[in-house]
Scaffold this motif. Structure first.
Motif, PDB file in Angstrom:
ATOM      1  N   SER A  28       0.839  -1.206   0.000  1.00  0.00           N
ATOM      2  CA  SER A  28       0.000   0.000   0.000  1.00  0.00           C
ATOM      3  C   SER A  28       0.866   1.245   0.000  1.00  0.00           C
ATOM      4  CB  SER A  28      -0.891   0.023   1.241  1.00  0.00           C
ATOM      5  OG  SER A  28      -1.861  -0.990   1.179  1.00  0.00           O
ATOM      6  N   GLY A  31       0.549   6.602   2.897  1.00  0.00           N
ATOM      7  CA  GLY A  31      -0.583   7.109   3.680  1.00  0.00           C
ATOM      8  C   GLY A  31      -1.493   5.990   4.164  1.00  0.00           C
ATOM      9  N   GLN A  32      -1.814   5.070   3.281  1.00  0.00           N
ATOM     10  CA  GLN A  32      -2.660   3.937   3.664  1.00  0.00           C
ATOM     11  C   GLN A  32      -1.938   3.031   4.648  1.00  0.00           C
ATOM     12  OE1 GLN A  32      -6.087   3.142   2.875  1.00  0.00           O
ATOM     13  NE2 GLN A  32      -5.478   2.037   4.712  1.00  0.00           N
ATOM     14  N   HIS A  33      -0.662   2.837   4.411  1.00  0.00           N
ATOM     15  CA  HIS A  33       0.145   2.027   5.332  1.00  0.00           C
ATOM     16  C   HIS A  33       0.088   2.624   6.744  1.00  0.00           C
ATOM     17  CE1 HIS A  33       3.504  -0.658   6.461  1.00  0.00           C
ATOM     18  NE2 HIS A  33       3.780   0.330   7.286  1.00  0.00           N
ATOM     19  N   SER A  34       0.246   3.934   6.851  1.00  0.00           N
ATOM     20  CA  SER A  34       0.219   4.606   8.153  1.00  0.00           C
ATOM     21  C   SER A  34      -1.139   4.471   8.829  1.00  0.00           C
ATOM     22  CB  SER A  34       0.568   6.089   8.009  1.00  0.00           C
ATOM     23  OG  SER A  34       1.908   6.226   7.595  1.00  0.00           O
ATOM     24  N   ARG A  35      -2.223   4.654   8.079  1.00  0.00           N
ATOM     25  CA  ARG A  35      -3.570   4.508   8.653  1.00  0.00           C
ATOM     26  C   ARG A  35      -3.795   3.094   9.175  1.00  0.00           C
ATOM     27  NH1 ARG A  35      -4.488   7.970   4.473  1.00  0.00           N
ATOM     28  NH2 ARG A  35      -5.090   6.342   2.991  1.00  0.00           N
ATOM     29  N   THR A  36      -3.418   2.115   8.378  1.00  0.00           N
ATOM     30  CA  THR A  36      -3.597   0.717   8.793  1.00  0.00           C
ATOM     31  C   THR A  36      -2.731   0.407  10.011  1.00  0.00           C
ATOM     32  OG1 THR A  36      -4.135   0.077   6.527  1.00  0.00           O
ATOM     33  CG2 THR A  36      -3.458  -1.686   8.019  1.00  0.00           C
ATOM     34  N   GLN A  39      -4.442   1.802  13.106  1.00  0.00           N
ATOM     35  CA  GLN A  39      -5.582   0.948  13.480  1.00  0.00           C
ATOM     36  C   GLN A  39      -5.084  -0.339  14.139  1.00  0.00           C
ATOM     37  OE1 GLN A  39      -7.211   0.671   9.493  1.00  0.00           O
ATOM     38  NE2 GLN A  39      -9.038   1.821  10.125  1.00  0.00           N
ATOM     39  N   ASP A 128      -3.446  -3.154   0.101  1.00  0.00           N
ATOM     40  CA  ASP A 128      -4.867  -2.789  -0.001  1.00  0.00           C
ATOM     41  C   ASP A 128      -5.521  -2.621   1.370  1.00  0.00           C
ATOM     42  OD1 ASP A 128      -4.789  -2.755  -2.784  1.00  0.00           O
ATOM     43  OD2 ASP A 128      -5.255  -4.894  -2.910  1.00  0.00           O
ATOM     44  N   ALA A 129      -4.846  -1.920   2.273  1.00  0.00           N
ATOM     45  CA  ALA A 129      -5.339  -1.582   3.610  1.00  0.00           C
ATOM     46  C   ALA A 129      -5.481  -2.793   4.520  1.00  0.00           C
ATOM     47  CB  ALA A 129      -6.655  -0.807   3.533  1.00  0.00           C
ATOM     48  N   LYS A 130      -4.911  -3.928   4.139  1.00  0.00           N
ATOM     49  CA  LYS A 130      -4.933  -5.129   4.977  1.00  0.00           C
ATOM     50  C   LYS A 130      -3.499  -5.555   5.264  1.00  0.00           C
ATOM     51  CE  LYS A 130      -9.398  -6.122   5.019  1.00  0.00           C
ATOM     52  NZ  LYS A 130     -10.188  -6.321   6.222  1.00  0.00           N
TER      53      LYS A 130
END
Length: 149
Positions: A28, A31-36, A39, A128-130
């Motif tokens: 990813s 940015g997506q890596h950081s959000r995931t 979480q 992909d956010a996983k």
């Protein structure tokens, strides 16, 4: 992990990473890596295995490195349910400990600190956010540089 073309199990960490990339594609964006990662850290801190399972790909893997000084599983743990249970147990509700988001290998990672010690450094492979793979360093020799940072 099993190589789908030959049926052979991946033996090294680099083979595991290569297999994850072959199966799931490119990582990813940052940015997506950081959000995931944020979480994932919240779910770890809460010990929420169900939330963690939701953040993991079904064939997720966790690899831990204790360097012989810290007891870790002898082989990678595979499957979202088992990975979630292991990570939640290892990283949740540690006395006087904090999980922080810090740069690890050039991307957002998780550091478990129990001042003045760093107990673990966690790096995630996110697609992909996983989360496809969780890499946990518990080896005191490898954590030495983190203790001085």
């Amino acid at each position: 992990m099993t190589d789908r073309s030959t049926g052979a199990r991946a033996d090294s960490l680099s083979e595991l990473l290569d297999e994850q990339l072959r199966i799931h594609g490119e990582p990813s964006p940052p940015g997506q890596h950081s959000r995931t990662t944020r979480q994932f850290a919240r779910a770890c801190h809460a010990g929420d295995s169900a939330e963690l399972r939701g953040l993991l790909l079904p064939d997720a893997v966790v690899i831990s490195d204790g360097g012989g000084a810290v007891r870790t599983p002898p082989r990678p743990i595979r499957g979202a349910a088992d990975v979630a249970r292991f990570v939640a147990t290892l990283l949740s509700h540690q006395d006087r400990a904090a999980l922080t988001i810090e740069p690890v290998n050039g991307r957002a990672g998780i550091v478990l600190r129990r001042p003045p010690l760093v107990m673990a450094v966690v790096s995630l492979s996110v697609v992909d956010a996983k989360v496809a793979a969780v890499w946990i360093v518990l080896n005191p020799d490898k954590l030495r540089r983190w203790r001085t940072a």
